[in-house]
Write a protein that holds these residues in place. Structure first.
Motif, PDB file in Angstrom:
ATOM      1  N   ASN A   1      46.969  41.251  62.555  1.00  0.00           N
ATOM      2  CA  ASN A   1      46.660  40.895  61.168  1.00  0.00           C
ATOM      3  C   ASN A   1      45.539  39.866  61.095  1.00  0.00           C
ATOM      4  O   ASN A   1      44.647  39.963  60.243  1.00  0.00           O
ATOM      5  CB  ASN A   1      47.906  40.368  60.457  1.00  0.00           C
ATOM      6  CG  ASN A   1      48.936  41.453  60.230  1.00  0.00           C
ATOM      7  OD1 ASN A   1      48.625  42.636  60.229  1.00  0.00           O
ATOM      8  ND2 ASN A   1      50.183  41.052  60.059  1.00  0.00           N
ATOM      9  N   THR A   2      45.572  38.873  61.971  1.00  0.00           N
ATOM     10  CA  THR A   2      44.537  37.844  61.982  1.00  0.00           C
ATOM     11  C   THR A   2      43.182  38.448  62.332  1.00  0.00           C
ATOM     12  O   THR A   2      42.175  38.192  61.657  1.00  0.00           O
ATOM     13  CB  THR A   2      44.891  36.731  62.989  1.00  0.00           C
ATOM     14  OG1 THR A   2      46.113  36.115  62.571  1.00  0.00           O
ATOM     15  CG2 THR A   2      43.795  35.691  63.087  1.00  0.00           C
ATOM     16  N   LEU A   3      43.149  39.262  63.372  1.00  0.00           N
ATOM     17  CA  LEU A   3      41.896  39.877  63.786  1.00  0.00           C
ATOM     18  C   LEU A   3      41.396  40.867  62.730  1.00  0.00           C
ATOM     19  O   LEU A   3      40.199  40.946  62.460  1.00  0.00           O
ATOM     20  CB  LEU A   3      42.065  40.570  65.135  1.00  0.00           C
ATOM     21  CG  LEU A   3      40.806  40.824  65.926  1.00  0.00           C
ATOM     22  CD1 LEU A   3      39.946  39.587  66.065  1.00  0.00           C
ATOM     23  CD2 LEU A   3      41.152  41.353  67.294  1.00  0.00           C
ATOM     24  N   GLY A   4      42.311  41.591  62.109  1.00  0.00           N
ATOM     25  CA  GLY A   4      41.935  42.507  61.041  1.00  0.00           C
ATOM     26  C   GLY A   4      41.308  41.775  59.867  1.00  0.00           C
ATOM     27  O   GLY A   4      40.313  42.237  59.285  1.00  0.00           O
ATOM     28  N   ALA A   5      41.859  40.615  59.513  1.00  0.00           N
ATOM     29  CA  ALA A   5      41.301  39.823  58.413  1.00  0.00           C
ATOM     30  C   ALA A   5      39.900  39.318  58.766  1.00  0.00           C
ATOM     31  O   ALA A   5      38.991  39.344  57.924  1.00  0.00           O
ATOM     32  CB  ALA A   5      42.221  38.645  58.088  1.00  0.00           C
ATOM     33  N   GLU A   6      39.716  38.877  60.016  1.00  0.00           N
ATOM     34  CA  GLU A   6      38.382  38.437  60.453  1.00  0.00           C
ATOM     35  C   GLU A   6      37.382  39.595  60.404  1.00  0.00           C
ATOM     36  O   GLU A   6      36.241  39.418  59.982  1.00  0.00           O
ATOM     37  CB  GLU A   6      38.444  37.884  61.872  1.00  0.00           C
ATOM     38  CG  GLU A   6      39.140  36.550  61.994  1.00  0.00           C
ATOM     39  CD  GLU A   6      39.188  36.059  63.431  1.00  0.00           C
ATOM     40  OE1 GLU A   6      38.346  36.469  64.261  1.00  0.00           O
ATOM     41  OE2 GLU A   6      40.080  35.250  63.729  1.00  0.00           O
ATOM     42  N   ALA A   7      37.823  40.767  60.837  1.00  0.00           N
ATOM     43  CA  ALA A   7      36.953  41.938  60.839  1.00  0.00           C
ATOM     44  C   ALA A   7      36.580  42.352  59.418  1.00  0.00           C
ATOM     45  O   ALA A   7      35.428  42.685  59.144  1.00  0.00           O
ATOM     46  CB  ALA A   7      37.633  43.095  61.569  1.00  0.00           C
TER      47      ALA A   7
ATOM     48  N   SER B   1      43.308  47.570  63.950  1.00  0.00           N
ATOM     49  CA  SER B   1      43.084  46.767  62.747  1.00  0.00           C
ATOM     50  C   SER B   1      41.596  46.547  62.489  1.00  0.00           C
ATOM     51  O   SER B   1      41.160  46.489  61.339  1.00  0.00           O
ATOM     52  CB  SER B   1      43.824  45.427  62.849  1.00  0.00           C
ATOM     53  OG  SER B   1      43.248  44.596  63.821  1.00  0.00           O
ATOM     54  N   ILE B   2      40.806  46.444  63.554  1.00  0.00           N
ATOM     55  CA  ILE B   2      39.355  46.280  63.405  1.00  0.00           C
ATOM     56  C   ILE B   2      38.729  47.585  62.901  1.00  0.00           C
ATOM     57  O   ILE B   2      37.901  47.581  61.992  1.00  0.00           O
ATOM     58  CB  ILE B   2      38.720  45.853  64.738  1.00  0.00           C
ATOM     59  CG1 ILE B   2      39.228  44.468  65.140  1.00  0.00           C
ATOM     60  CG2 ILE B   2      37.195  45.864  64.645  1.00  0.00           C
ATOM     61  CD1 ILE B   2      38.931  44.086  66.578  1.00  0.00           C
ATOM     62  N   ALA B   3      39.140  48.718  63.469  1.00  0.00           N
ATOM     63  CA  ALA B   3      38.609  50.016  63.048  1.00  0.00           C
ATOM     64  C   ALA B   3      38.938  50.289  61.579  1.00  0.00           C
ATOM     65  O   ALA B   3      38.108  50.822  60.842  1.00  0.00           O
ATOM     66  CB  ALA B   3      39.156  51.123  63.941  1.00  0.00           C
ATOM     67  N   LYS B   4      40.127  49.898  61.145  1.00  0.00           N
ATOM     68  CA  LYS B   4      40.517  50.100  59.747  1.00  0.00           C
ATOM     69  C   LYS B   4      39.656  49.279  58.785  1.00  0.00           C
ATOM     70  O   LYS B   4      39.557  49.603  57.615  1.00  0.00           O
ATOM     71  CB  LYS B   4      41.988  49.757  59.550  1.00  0.00           C
ATOM     72  CG  LYS B   4      42.930  50.807  60.088  1.00  0.00           C
ATOM     73  CD  LYS B   4      44.372  50.425  59.828  1.00  0.00           C
ATOM     74  CE  LYS B   4      45.314  51.502  60.327  1.00  0.00           C
ATOM     75  NZ  LYS B   4      46.722  51.125  60.116  1.00  0.00           N
TER      76      LYS B   4
END
Length: 84
Positions: A10-16, A53-56
């Motif tokens: 979730n954290t990495l997805g938010a950064e991405a 999460s990054i790809a999304k």
């Protein structure tokens, strides 16, 4: 899924998402090896969740590199580019 894995993803997805929304062309995170990683071959679930999460968020994996940290644990250095 464990709460630690979820928090990392979730954290990495938010950064991405923020980098994508800010118009960045590249996203280059460092993925640490999970503390529970075994020395046998197999899927590293923490990494796959973070990559998803990054790809999304709109990024496409362009390059992948792995090195060892000072303790000998693997760290991944993926390079993502903006989806066109």
């Amino acid at each position: 899924m464990g709460w630690i894995k979820d928090a990392k993803a979730n954290t990495l997805g938010a950064e991405a998402r923020k980098a994508f929304e800010d118009g960045d062309w590249y996203f280059a995170p460092r993925l640490n090896s999970p503390a529970t990683a075994h020395q046998l071959s197999g899927n590293i679930g923490d990494w796959t969740m973070m990559l998803e999460s990054i790809a999304k968020a709109g990024w496409v994996l362009q390059h992948w590199s792995v090195a060892q940290d000072k303790h000998g644990r693997p760290e991944a250095y993926p390079l993502f580019v903006r989806r066109q």
